[in-house]
Write a protein that holds these residues in place. Structure first.
Motif, PDB file in Angstrom:
ATOM      1  N   UNK A   8       0.879  -1.100  -0.012  1.00 30.88           N
ATOM      2  CA  UNK A   8      -0.063   0.055   0.054  1.00 30.88           C
ATOM      3  C   UNK A   8       0.888   1.154   0.071  1.00 30.88           C
ATOM      4  N   UNK A   9       2.063   1.334   0.527  1.00 30.45           N
ATOM      5  CA  UNK A   9       2.728   2.335   0.462  1.00 30.45           C
ATOM      6  C   UNK A   9       3.372   2.809  -0.966  1.00 30.45           C
ATOM      7  N   UNK A  10       3.168   1.971  -1.897  1.00 33.39           N
ATOM      8  CA  UNK A  10       3.588   2.554  -3.285  1.00 33.39           C
ATOM      9  C   UNK A  10       2.658   3.348  -4.028  1.00 33.39           C
ATOM     10  N   UNK A  11       1.444   3.207  -3.502  1.00 39.08           N
ATOM     11  CA  UNK A  11       0.377   3.869  -3.997  1.00 39.08           C
ATOM     12  C   UNK A  11      -0.089   5.229  -3.265  1.00 39.08           C
ATOM     13  N   UNK A  12       0.715   6.232  -3.750  1.00 39.72           N
ATOM     14  CA  UNK A  12       0.451   7.411  -3.141  1.00 39.72           C
ATOM     15  C   UNK A  12      -0.597   8.437  -3.764  1.00 39.72           C
ATOM     16  N   UNK A  13      -0.974   9.430  -3.113  1.00 43.95           N
ATOM     17  CA  UNK A  13      -2.025  10.309  -3.743  1.00 43.95           C
ATOM     18  C   UNK A  13      -1.405  10.852  -5.248  1.00 43.95           C
ATOM     19  N   UNK A  14      -0.230  11.029  -5.030  1.00 45.22           N
ATOM     20  CA  UNK A  14       0.433  11.513  -6.579  1.00 45.22           C
ATOM     21  C   UNK A  14       0.253  10.364  -7.500  1.00 45.22           C
ATOM     22  N   UNK A  15       0.496   9.343  -7.295  1.00 45.12           N
ATOM     23  CA  UNK A  15       0.343   8.197  -8.205  1.00 45.12           C
ATOM     24  C   UNK A  15      -0.904   8.092  -8.919  1.00 45.12           C
ATOM     25  N   UNK A  16      -2.000   8.109  -7.811  1.00 45.51           N
ATOM     26  CA  UNK A  16      -3.355   7.466  -8.053  1.00 45.51           C
ATOM     27  C   UNK A  16      -3.900   9.059  -8.974  1.00 45.51           C
ATOM     28  N   UNK A  17      -3.569  10.075  -8.571  1.00 49.86           N
ATOM     29  CA  UNK A  17      -4.061  11.436  -8.996  1.00 49.86           C
ATOM     30  C   UNK A  17      -3.546  11.427 -10.463  1.00 49.86           C
ATOM     31  N   UNK A  18      -2.183  11.370 -10.827  1.00 49.81           N
ATOM     32  CA  UNK A  18      -1.632  11.411 -11.878  1.00 49.81           C
ATOM     33  C   UNK A  18      -2.310  10.373 -12.833  1.00 49.81           C
ATOM     34  N   UNK A  19      -2.450   9.153 -12.419  1.00 49.07           N
ATOM     35  CA  UNK A  19      -3.270   8.234 -13.327  1.00 49.07           C
ATOM     36  C   UNK A  19      -4.644   8.646 -13.567  1.00 49.07           C
ATOM     37  N   UNK A  20      -5.253   8.948 -12.691  1.00 44.86           N
ATOM     38  CA  UNK A  20      -6.804   9.544 -13.143  1.00 44.86           C
ATOM     39  C   UNK A  20      -6.782  10.616 -14.002  1.00 44.86           C
ATOM     40  N   UNK A  21      -5.681  11.676 -13.881  1.00 43.65           N
ATOM     41  CA  UNK A  21      -5.739  12.573 -15.088  1.00 43.65           C
ATOM     42  C   UNK A  21      -5.542  12.009 -16.166  1.00 43.65           C
ATOM     43  N   UNK A  22      -4.464  10.953 -16.616  1.00 41.79           N
ATOM     44  CA  UNK A  22      -4.314  10.893 -17.782  1.00 41.79           C
ATOM     45  C   UNK A  22      -5.738   9.784 -18.431  1.00 41.79           C
ATOM     46  N   UNK A  70      11.024  -4.259 -24.143  1.00 35.25           N
ATOM     47  CA  UNK A  70      10.157  -4.167 -23.002  1.00 35.25           C
ATOM     48  C   UNK A  70       9.708  -3.039 -22.453  1.00 35.25           C
ATOM     49  N   UNK A  71      10.479  -1.848 -22.999  1.00 33.96           N
ATOM     50  CA  UNK A  71      10.153  -0.620 -22.570  1.00 33.96           C
ATOM     51  C   UNK A  71       9.108  -0.049 -23.618  1.00 33.96           C
ATOM     52  N   UNK A  72       9.074  -0.567 -24.654  1.00 33.51           N
ATOM     53  CA  UNK A  72       8.037  -0.056 -25.697  1.00 33.51           C
ATOM     54  C   UNK A  72       6.697  -0.519 -25.390  1.00 33.51           C
ATOM     55  N   UNK A  73       6.513  -1.668 -24.708  1.00 33.09           N
ATOM     56  CA  UNK A  73       5.309  -2.198 -24.201  1.00 33.09           C
ATOM     57  C   UNK A  73       4.719  -1.209 -23.141  1.00 33.09           C
ATOM     58  N   UNK A  74       5.571  -0.607 -22.202  1.00 32.51           N
ATOM     59  CA  UNK A  74       5.178   0.379 -21.282  1.00 32.51           C
ATOM     60  C   UNK A  74       4.564   1.488 -21.830  1.00 32.51           C
ATOM     61  N   UNK A  75       5.595   2.210 -22.882  1.00 33.73           N
ATOM     62  CA  UNK A  75       5.484   3.647 -23.229  1.00 33.73           C
ATOM     63  C   UNK A  75       4.426   3.757 -24.387  1.00 33.73           C
ATOM     64  N   UNK A  76       3.954   2.467 -25.002  1.00 40.91           N
ATOM     65  CA  UNK A  76       2.909   2.540 -26.090  1.00 40.91           C
ATOM     66  C   UNK A  76       1.604   2.894 -25.152  1.00 40.91           C
ATOM     67  N   UNK A  77       1.297   2.816 -24.060  1.00 41.85           N
ATOM     68  CA  UNK A  77       0.177   3.187 -23.243  1.00 41.85           C
ATOM     69  C   UNK A  77       0.489   4.153 -22.243  1.00 41.85           C
ATOM     70  N   UNK A  78      -0.208   5.386 -22.522  1.00 43.27           N
ATOM     71  CA  UNK A  78       0.011   6.605 -21.519  1.00 43.27           C
ATOM     72  C   UNK A  78      -0.324   6.324 -20.172  1.00 43.27           C
ATOM     73  N   UNK A  79      -1.406   5.471 -19.851  1.00 43.31           N
ATOM     74  CA  UNK A  79      -1.793   5.320 -18.623  1.00 43.31           C
ATOM     75  C   UNK A  79      -0.788   4.324 -17.849  1.00 43.31           C
ATOM     76  N   UNK A  80      -0.560   3.344 -18.622  1.00 45.80           N
ATOM     77  CA  UNK A  80       0.525   2.426 -18.007  1.00 45.80           C
ATOM     78  C   UNK A  80       1.887   3.313 -17.628  1.00 45.80           C
ATOM     79  N   UNK A  81       2.462   3.862 -18.550  1.00 51.84           N
ATOM     80  CA  UNK A  81       3.519   4.711 -18.477  1.00 51.84           C
ATOM     81  C   UNK A  81       3.382   5.771 -17.246  1.00 51.84           C
ATOM     82  N   UNK A  82       2.216   6.347 -17.084  1.00 55.16           N
ATOM     83  CA  UNK A  82       2.193   7.176 -16.037  1.00 55.16           C
ATOM     84  C   UNK A  82       2.121   6.572 -14.706  1.00 55.16           C
ATOM     85  N   UNK A  83       1.762   5.398 -14.426  1.00 60.54           N
ATOM     86  CA  UNK A  83       1.590   4.818 -13.370  1.00 60.54           C
ATOM     87  C   UNK A  83       2.960   4.163 -12.917  1.00 60.54           C
TER      88      UNK A  83
END
Length: 464
Positions: free
Chosen positions: A144-158, A418-431
Motif C-alpha cells: 500500500x505504501x507504493x500507491x500515494x495520492x500523487x500516483x493515483x491522481x496522476x493516473x486518473x488525470x491521464x 520491453x520498454x516499448x510495451x510500457x510507453x505505448x500506453x500513456x496510462x501504464x507509463x504514467x502509473x
C-alpha cells in the motif's frame, strides 16, 4: 443526521434498520433504496461495454451478450462484496455495501485492444491482468505504501484525458461515422448534455442521483425523433436466455496484458479509496485491513469471471459510495435487492438490445461530463497531497514521460521491446513512472504517513 452503527438490529424499526448493516426492513422500504443504487450505476455500467463493442465492430448479438453478462456479473459481484467468502486467512469480499459495475478506467486500454484484436483480445488481457489485482489484495499490507495520492491522481488525470477523446468522438456521432460532426448528431448530443446538466443542478432526490440515466432516456427519445435509433433487432430477439461461459474465446497478447496489469493496479487504488470512503462516512472509522484486502480480492475475482462470460472487468462504483455517504443507508438487504435487479436483467435479451441501440451522440452527450470529472478528481487528489517542491518534481517527471512522451508511436520506435510495451500506453507509463519517481524522491517519514492517510481517505472521489 442519523448515526450509523454496526451492531445488533433487535428491537429496531424498519426505518432504523436502513442505517444498520444487518437486518431486513420490509420490502416496500428496502426495495426503493436498493433500486436507487441500481439507477445511479446502470448507465455507467453499460456504457463502457457499448463503447468497446462499437470499437471492436461487434454485431448486435455480440453486443447483447456483453451487456447481459455485464449486468449478471455486476449483480453477482455485488453479492460477493456484501457476503464475503472466507478461504483460510483470506476473505474475498469486504462485507460492506458496495455496488459493483464496469469501470470507465478500463476503456482506454480496452479500446486499444479492441481496435487491434477485437473482443477476444480485450477479454484475454482482462483475464490475465486480473491476477495482478489479486496479488495486490493478498499482499495489500506490504504494497500500500507504493500507491500515494500523487500516483493515483496522476493516473486518473491521464485516464480522464484519454476518455475525453472517446467522449468527443461519440459526441460527434462515433469515430468513423459517415455523418461525423453533422448538425443532427451535435443537436442530439448537446440536448442530452443539457438535460443531464439541468437535472444535476436542479433535480432532487433520485432525479438528481440518476441524472445520467434520465439523460440517456430523454436523449434516446430525441434521437428516435431524428431517425437515429435502429430497433429492428429487438423484435427478432428472444425474451429470455441464459448467459453462458466463453461466448468469445480469449486471445492473449503480451502488450495488451501488460497494459491491463497497469490499469488493474490503478483500479485497485480506487477500490482502496472507496472502502475507506464507505467506512469513514457511515461508521466514522478507517477501513480495516481485512475489509480493504477483501474488497480488492472480490474485485479481482469478479473481473476474472466477467472475462470468462464475455463482459468487461468490473469494480466498486464510486457514485454508489457517494450515495452511501449522502444517505447513510448501509443496510446490506437493501443493496442485495438492487443486486437482484441486475441479475434478473442479465437474463432478458430484449432489454439488452434496447441498450445496444442507444446512438453514439446520446452516449457522448450523457457521458462526456463524467469523463471530465475523472480528470478533475485526479486534480483534486493532487491538490490534497499538496504542491511541495518534492511533489512538483515527481509530477513533472510523471507527466513529462507519461503524457508528453508515452503514447506516441514515432517517438518510441527506437526503444527496447520491453520498454516499448510500457510507453505505448500513456496510462501504464504514467502509473509506473509515478511509482518510480515517488521511490527515487522519497518524502520525509512524517509526510509519508500523512500521504498514506490521504490515499486511503480521499481516493474514493474517483468516478467509474
Amino acid at each position: 443526521m442519523k448515526k450509523v452503527k454496526n451492531n445488533s438490529t433487535s428491537g429496531l424499526s424498519d426505518e432504523q434498520m436502513l442505517y444498520q448493516l444487518e437486518g431486513r426492513p420490509r420490502l416496500s422500504i428496502a426495495f426503493p433504496m436498493g433500486l436507487q443504487h441500481v439507477l445511479a450505476m446502470f448507465a455507467g455500467n453499460l456504457a463502457p461495454m457499448l463503447i468497446i463493442a462499437a470499437i471492436a465492430k461487434a454485431t448486435p448479438a455480440e453486443t447483447v451478450i456483453m451487456i447481459q453478462a455485464g449486468m449478471l456479473i455486476s449483480g453477482l459481484a455485488t453479492l460477493l462484496q456484501l457476503y464475503p467468502i472466507k478461504i483460510g486467512r483470506f476473505q474475498i469480499g469486504s462485507g460492506l455495501p458496495f455496488v459493483m459495475g464496469t469501470s470507465f478506467a478500463f476503456v482506454p486500454t480496452a479500446s486499444a485492444a479492441a481496435a487491434a484484436g477485437g473482443i477476444p483480445a480485450v477479454l484475454g488481457g482482462a483475464l490475465v491482468g486480473s491476477l495482478a489485482e489479486g496479488v495486490i489484495g493478498v499482499f495489500y499490507k506490504y504494497l500500500k505504501r507504493l500507491f500515494t495520492p500523487l500516483v493515483i491522481g496522476s493516473a486518473l488525470i491521464v485516464i480522464g484525458l484519454n476518455l475525453l477523446g472517446v467522449g468527443r468522438d461519440y459526441f460527434a456521432g462515433g469515430a468513423g461515422a459517415k455523418d461525423y460532426g453533422s448538425w443532427q448528431n451535435l443537436t442530439i448530443a448537446f440536448a442530452t448534455f443539457l438535460i443531464v446538466l439541468v437535472l444535476q443542478r436542479f433535480g432532487k432526490g433520485i432525479v438528481k442521483t440518476a441524472a445520467l440515466l434520465f439523460g440517456l432516456i430523454l436523449g434516446y427519445g430525441i434521437a428516435f425523433l431524428f431517425g437515429k435509433v435502429d430497433l429492428s433487432a429487438i423484435g427478432a430477439s428472444s425474451w429470455a436466455t441464459i448467459p453462458r461461459p466463453l461466448p468469445f474465446i480469449p486471445t492473449f497478447n503480451a502488450q495488451t496484458i501488460i497494459s491491463f496489469v497497469i490499469i488493474y493496479i490503478t483500479v485497485s487504488m480506487e477500490t482502496i479509496g472507496n472502502t475507506s470512503g464507505i467506512t469513514i462516512a457511515a461508521f466514522d472509522r478507517q477501513a480495516t485491513e481485512k475489509e480493504t484486502s477483501g474488497a480488492i480480492l472480490a474485485d479481482a475475482l469478479g473481473c476474472a469471471v466477467a472475462s470468462l462470460f464475455g463482459a468487461m472487468p468490473n469494480t466498486a462504483f464510486g457514485q454508489n459510495v457517494g450515495i452511501v455517504s449522502m444517505t447513510k443507508v448501509v443496510n446490506k438487504w437493501c443493496i442485495t435487492l438492487g443486486a437482484g435487479v441486475l441479475i434478473v436483467c442479465g437474463f432478458l435479451p430484449k432489454l439488452g438490445y434496447i441498450f445496444a441501440s442507444i446512438p453514439a451522440p446520446v452516449l457522448g452527450g450523457a457521458l462526456i461530463s463524467v469523463f471530465a470529472m475523472i480528470t478533475l478528481n485526479g486534480i483534486k487528489l493532487l491538490a490534497q497531497a499538496g504542491f511541495s517542491e518534492r511533489n512538483i518534481t515527481v509530477l513533472g517527471i510523471t507527466f513529462a514521460l507519461g503524457i508528453g512522451f508515452a503514447g506516441h508511436a514515432d517517438a518510441i520506435v527506437g526503444l527496447p521491446t520491453w520498454l516499448k510495451f510500457i510507453f505505448e500506453d500513456s496510462i501504464a507509463a504514467t502509473t509506473i513512472v509515478g511509482i518510480l519517481a515517488n521511490l527515487i524522491f522519497p518524502e520525509h517519514k512524517k509526510v509519508a504517513r500523512t500521504d498514506e492517510k490521504v490515499t486511503e481517505v480521499t481516493a474514493h472521489t474517483a468516478a467509474h
